[in-house]
Motif scaffolding. Structure first.
Motif, mmCIF file in Angstrom:
data_model
loop_
_atom_site.group_PDB
_atom_site.id
_atom_site.type_symbol
_atom_site.label_atom_id
_atom_site.label_comp_id
_atom_site.label_asym_id
_atom_site.label_seq_id
_atom_site.Cartn_x
_atom_site.Cartn_y
_atom_site.Cartn_z
ATOM 1 N N LEU A 21 0.200 12.574 -17.464
ATOM 2 C CA LEU A 21 -0.452 12.919 -16.209
ATOM 3 C C LEU A 21 0.597 13.134 -15.134
ATOM 4 O O LEU A 21 1.788 12.868 -15.356
ATOM 5 N N GLY A 22 0.145 13.592 -13.972
ATOM 6 C CA GLY A 22 1.066 13.771 -12.857
ATOM 7 C C GLY A 22 1.011 12.580 -11.915
ATOM 8 O O GLY A 22 0.013 11.878 -11.834
ATOM 9 N N SER A 23 2.094 12.392 -11.217
ATOM 10 C CA SER A 23 2.144 11.301 -10.237
ATOM 11 C C SER A 23 1.075 11.511 -9.164
ATOM 12 O O SER A 23 0.788 12.648 -8.769
ATOM 13 N N SER A 24 0.501 10.407 -8.702
ATOM 14 C CA SER A 24 -0.416 10.484 -7.564
ATOM 15 C C SER A 24 0.340 10.209 -6.261
ATOM 16 O O SER A 24 -0.257 9.988 -5.217
ATOM 17 N N ASP A 30 -3.884 5.252 2.180
ATOM 18 C CA ASP A 30 -3.865 6.391 3.095
ATOM 19 C C ASP A 30 -2.660 6.342 4.026
ATOM 20 O O ASP A 30 -2.794 6.019 5.215
ATOM 21 N N PRO A 31 -1.460 6.661 3.510
ATOM 22 C CA PRO A 31 -0.288 6.653 4.385
ATOM 23 C C PRO A 31 -0.329 7.740 5.459
ATOM 24 O O PRO A 31 0.488 7.738 6.372
ATOM 25 N N LEU A 32 -1.288 8.667 5.364
ATOM 26 C CA LEU A 32 -1.409 9.713 6.379
ATOM 27 C C LEU A 32 -2.360 9.313 7.501
ATOM 28 O O LEU A 32 -2.535 10.066 8.466
ATOM 29 N N GLY A 49 7.987 6.503 -2.705
ATOM 30 C CA GLY A 49 9.283 5.964 -3.069
ATOM 31 C C GLY A 49 10.098 6.836 -4.000
ATOM 32 O O GLY A 49 11.199 6.455 -4.388
ATOM 33 N N GLU A 50 9.573 8.005 -4.376
ATOM 34 C CA GLU A 50 10.348 8.953 -5.186
ATOM 35 C C GLU A 50 10.595 10.237 -4.406
ATOM 36 O O GLU A 50 11.009 11.243 -4.988
ATOM 37 N N GLY A 51 10.283 10.197 -3.113
ATOM 38 C CA GLY A 51 10.500 11.376 -2.277
ATOM 39 C C GLY A 51 9.407 12.425 -2.388
ATOM 40 O O GLY A 51 9.597 13.552 -1.923
ATOM 41 N N LEU A 52 8.271 12.080 -2.981
ATOM 42 C CA LEU A 52 7.157 13.032 -3.061
ATOM 43 C C LEU A 52 6.291 12.893 -1.812
ATOM 44 O O LEU A 52 6.088 11.782 -1.327
ATOM 45 N N PRO A 53 5.764 13.985 -1.298
ATOM 46 C CA PRO A 53 5.021 13.923 -0.026
ATOM 47 C C PRO A 53 3.889 12.908 -0.087
ATOM 48 O O PRO A 53 3.149 12.833 -1.067
ATOM 49 N N ALA A 54 3.749 12.146 0.981
ATOM 50 C CA ALA A 54 2.680 11.142 1.058
ATOM 51 C C ALA A 54 1.323 11.827 0.994
ATOM 52 O O ALA A 54 1.151 12.945 1.497
ATOM 53 N N ARG A 55 0.350 11.143 0.382
ATOM 54 C CA ARG A 55 -0.997 11.693 0.347
ATOM 55 C C ARG A 55 -2.015 10.559 0.356
ATOM 56 O O ARG A 55 -1.706 9.427 -0.009
#
Lengths: 449, 459
Positions: free
Chosen positions: A326-329, A281-283, A295-301
């Motif tokens: 699948l898609g990245s989590s 939970d980085p949020l 680490g790929e610049g995708l929004p934290a979730r």
């Protein structure tokens, strides 16, 4: 003073690397750059034994050419062209897998995890904290010696840019303190440690005090008369090193989808006590500030791993996700610039719907142990989820109360068993860098003496 | 700036002692997943570390920026840090050591940098293909890595040595699956060698043997926990020598009061014939090096001889503290890190008991093979290590596999409980040792029988 480059400067560097790679024939490209400086005071025999400082920076390039991925890193900007060539050569040696970098967006820097005065990396700051820690340890355990530990300060900046829209930079500071105290008792010794990490401030005296107090309380341990199935109350760090660590291993998406973990094929299945909650939970409000993206610049979730007793999801970066269509989590993490991103967690939280004060957890144990530390957690079998560790620092719990320290015991278990037997956590939360959680009550664990 | 110049600059700015380490590491890493190329990377990093004494206090600083500004800043930082902590402890005094100059190149017979990626991939595919044929093996991950390390160390004592070496390692991790049961194991081949390593030691054969035992472990019962007689294989003997004896003999831990070996020099720790050394000159040993990071030549150091503790592993600082000679045990993970007292290749000598007799003495016990790593609390004298595979022993014979065994205990008691040393020494697997920094190491020994050892398992 840390003298780090600015975020815009290194983002610009990443964007130039991406352009270079595309001009050399890459179909997609992603660049990462980081710069770090740190300072540490190390302790030995109750005194500061040495002081260290380091500065480093470097970057990496990930390129995609016809669905094939290549990677190379550099520390010398003058080698950027050669690096782009190496990354492309690596890509051309790979099988075609139809991979594409994820589509991303520009993310504004959060600027929350940066303490400007800490970033000065002043030795006086570290010195004051170290001496607070040493004094507190000595007060708590007058006949003990601080045998190791120290205080560290660091400051870093990083940036990611990609041809698919990723453009993010941010910076952060970190302060850490660790203390080990040894108390000689004739021919034997007892010892305990404590440590913590925060982005801005910490109570180093509390670290020293705790290490000293725990050591003091371990004097004259008695042998545990018999092993067997005992209830264990694990210190937060022990819970994190054992059950939580194994749960993350079992939830790594690529491993799980390839049938290599005990939680393979268990999405949605009952795998744990209904009270237990494990999540990345980085949020979280207590999470390390500044983690706006993975680490790929995708929004934290937030990604729940276990909740309501059921396995909620596997963890993927974009490469691992692609293997399984699948898609990245949004679970890509970077362990420095010398390796490509991989799947991991940013802020692990273990908790329960049955959280109660530590005293209440202990009061609910008729015959068990309070476990302060373990040796060998890293030797667990990540495939089977089984582990066998030794705990040198344990206190007996008898009829709901602590009943003195005991000598080391061996504890064996498995992820499957402990996830089901983990009944509750404490409200005494430890927050330490990349994780947070309370004590964990595990019923009926296997203990040998 | 050259390292020699940096040393001079440090002296001008007030350092009584200065040492500069300049290091370049060039590497290649390859990963396969179920026989398919999954990752391929290469890179190189150069940097330097400066360590100084000012008024008897250490200061260390490092950088991977080789500009002249960076050299100046880094030397200045090391001196300033040392000056700021002067007076916080007793002044450091360094033991004298021979001044060394020259270049040493540990050249591989076959330079891995000249071996095509295709050939390296083919090696890993051969491991995959052979192991996949074992019924029950469900998944195989293989990897290869080589690195060339080039170092130069210049000190204010006049030492100026350069050396280079190559390390290579190939490993495989298998997962076995049958009827809902899982088992996992690794095998590894590595050394301070080039591509010839894989002609000297066949990773395919080694992986095949490991894969077969992985399948055997499927459905095995948990080991019974509690105190038992155990026999450990050469690899675990090596891990025990490393964790329980090697770490406890590191002079910085001894001097800090963090070792159960403190004050025990000359005392009996175990049976006659028990001899344990740490040797940084083992040809091709994964932990080998020609010079340590104090500029002391690599050497074989005897820690335990015929059951008696006879030596510690020392760097120049702690040699003075303990009144002994430095013996080449100072190592840093890389130029970013300050050197600490570390091991290299830690080996127990063979004894004189034929191997079948080691087992014959066991009525009811456990045989443990292969290592998943270990850990030690040297202050308390407690160790733990985990075996990759294990078997019950009944009346001297192996009697079926058991799962996931750990061995733990008090170091001093366990050394006293060694009752037999097998007559053949073998090297264990290469690995990495952590002490806040990671360094490559290896270990080994004979098979060993230990009575009354605490086995972690089902109670």
């Amino acid at each position: 003073m840390s003298e780090l480059p600015g975020g815009d400067e290194i983002l610009g560097r990443c964007e130039r690397l991406v352009s270079l790679a595309l001009s050399r024939g890459a179909h997609q490209a992603e660049a990462y750059w980081e710069a770090e400086a740190d300072l540490g005071l190390e302790v030995e025999s109750g005194k500061v034994s040495s002081s260290s400082g380091s500065r480093s920076q470097g970057g990496s390039l990930r390129v995609v050419e016809r669905g094939r991925v290549g990677f190379a890193y550099l520390t010398d900007w003058g080698a950027s062209e050669a690096t782009a060539e190496r990354a492309l050569a690596a890509a051309r040696a790979m099988p075609e897998k139809g991979y594409r970098l994820p589509t991303a967006h520009r993310i504004a820097p959060q600027r929350k995890g940066w303490d400007a005065s800490l970033a000065q990396l002043e030795a006086d700051v570290a010195s004051r904290l170290v001496h607070d820690m040493l004094d507190a340890a000595k007060t708590a355990c007058p006949k003990g010696v601080v045998s190791g530990g120290g205080v560290g300060l660091s400051a870093g900046v990083w940036a990611i840019a990609s041809s698919e829209g990723a453009a993010v930079h941010d910076r952060g500071t970190s302060l850490s303190a660790g203390c080990s105290v040894v108390l000689e008792q004739g021919a034997s010794s007892v010892s305990a440690s404590d440590s913590t990490e925060h982005w801005s401030s910490l109570d180093a005296a509390a670290v020293g005090a705790r290490a000293g107090e725990v050591t003091q309380s371990l004097r004259n341990p008695k042998p545990l008369r018999a092993g067997g199935r005992l209830d264990l109350v694990l210190e937060p760090e022990v819970a994190h090193e054992t059950l939580v660590g194994l749960a993350v291993d079992a939830a790594l998406g690529d491993e799980a989808m390839r049938g290599k973990t005990v939680w393979s094929g268990k999405l949605g299945a009952e795998v744990a006590n209904p009270a237990l909650i494990l999540a990345d939970d980085p949020l979280h409000t207590e999470a390390w500030p500044g983690a706006a993206c993975d680490g790929e610049g995708l929004p934290a979730r937030r990604n729940a791993i276990v909740e309501g007793g059921r396995m909620q999801g596997y963890l993927f970066d974009s490469w691992d996700a692609h293997q399984h269509r699948l898609g990245s989590s949004h679970n890509a993490v970077r362990g420095g610039f010398k390796s490509p991103p991989s799947t991991g967690t940013q802020f692990l939280v273990h908790s329960s719907t049955a959280a109660r004060p530590l005293e209440a957890l202990i009061a609910g144990v008729d015959d068990g142990l309070l476990v302060d530390s373990v040796l060998g957690a890293h030797t667990a079998n990540a495939t089977t989820g089984e582990f066998s560790v030794t705990s040198p620092n344990v206190w007996r719990i008898h009829k709901g109360a602590l009943d003195g320290p005991v000598k080391e015991v061996a504890i064996a278990g498995s992820l499957g068993e402990w996830a089901r037997q983990a009944e509750a956590t404490s409200t005494a939360i430890k927050r330490d860098g990349s994780w947070m959680g309370g004590h964990l009550l595990v019923r009926g664990a296997s203990v040998s003496v | 700036m050259e390292p020699g110049e940096a040393v001079q600059r440090a002296r001008q700015w007030g350092a009584s002692h200065a040492e500069v380490r300049l290091e370049t590491v060039t590497e290649q890493r390859i990963q396969l997943q179920d026989g398919e190329l999954h990752g391929l990377l290469s890179g190189s990093e150069t940097g330097f570390g400066v360590r100084v004494l000012v008024s008897g206090a250490w200061g260390f600083a490092s950088s991977n920026d080789l500009s002249s500004t960076s050299w100046e800043t880094t030397v200045r930082q090391a001196v300033d840090l040392a000056r700021k902590s002067a007076g916080s402890r007793e002044p450091v005094r360094l033991a004298d050591t021979k001044t060394l100059t020259g270049k040493t190149e540990w050249k591989p017979r076959i330079d891995p940098a000249k071996v095509a990626v295709d050939e390296k991939v083919a090696l890993l595919r051969a491991v995959d293909k052979t192991v996949r044929a074992v019924d029950g093996i469900a998944s195989i991950d293989t990897s290869y890595a080589d690195s060339r390390v080039e170092k130069r160390l210049v000190t204010s004592d006049g030492t100026d040595v350069s050396w280079s070496l190559v390390r290579s390692v190939a490993q495989a991790h298998f997962t076995a699956r049958r009827d809902g049961q899982l088992a996992g194991r690794s095998s590894r081949v590595g050394g301070t060698k080039g591509w010839e390593l894989f002609k000297d030691e066949d990773p395919v054969e080694k992986a095949l043997a490991a894969a077969r035992s992985t399948v055997q472990a499927l459905g095995a019962p948990a080991a019974p926990g509690g105190r038992q007689t155990v026999v450990i294989d050469s690899e675990l003997t090596g891990v025990f020598s490393h964790e329980a004896v090697g770490h406890a003999s590191e002079a910085d831990l001894v001097a800090a009061g963090e070792s159960c070996f403190k004050g025990r020099l000359g005392k009996r720790l175990g049976i006659e014939g028990l001899t344990i050394r740490d040797d940084s000159l083992v040809p091709g040993g994964f932990g080998s090096f020609p010079f340590d990071d104090n500029g002391v030549a690599g050497a074989s150091k005897t820690i335990v001889e015929d059951g008696i503790l006879v030596g510690y592993l020392c760097d120049r600082e702690h040699a003075t503290t303990l009144g002994v000679k430095p013996n080449g045990a100072s190592r840093a993970q890389d130029f970013h890190s300050r050197p600490l007292v570390r091991m290299s290749n830690t080996l127990m000598d063979a004894g004189d008991v034929p191997e079948d007799e080691v087992f014959a003495g066991v009525k009811d016990g456990i045989y443990c093979k292969g290592s998943r790593g270990g850990q030690v609390d040297t202050a308390r004298g407690t160790f733990l290590f985990n075996a990759q595979e294990a078997y019950r022993i009944r009346n001297g014979e192996l009697a079926g596999p058991v799962r996931d065994v750990s061995l733990t205990g008090d170091i001093l008691t366990t050394l006293q409980n060694i009752t037999a040393l097998g007559d053949t020494q073998r090297m264990g697997d290469p690995g990495y040792c952590g002490k806040g920094q990671w360094v490559p190491v290896c270990d080994g020994g004979p098979i060993v029988r230990i009575k009354d050892c605490l086995v972690g398992g089902a109670s």
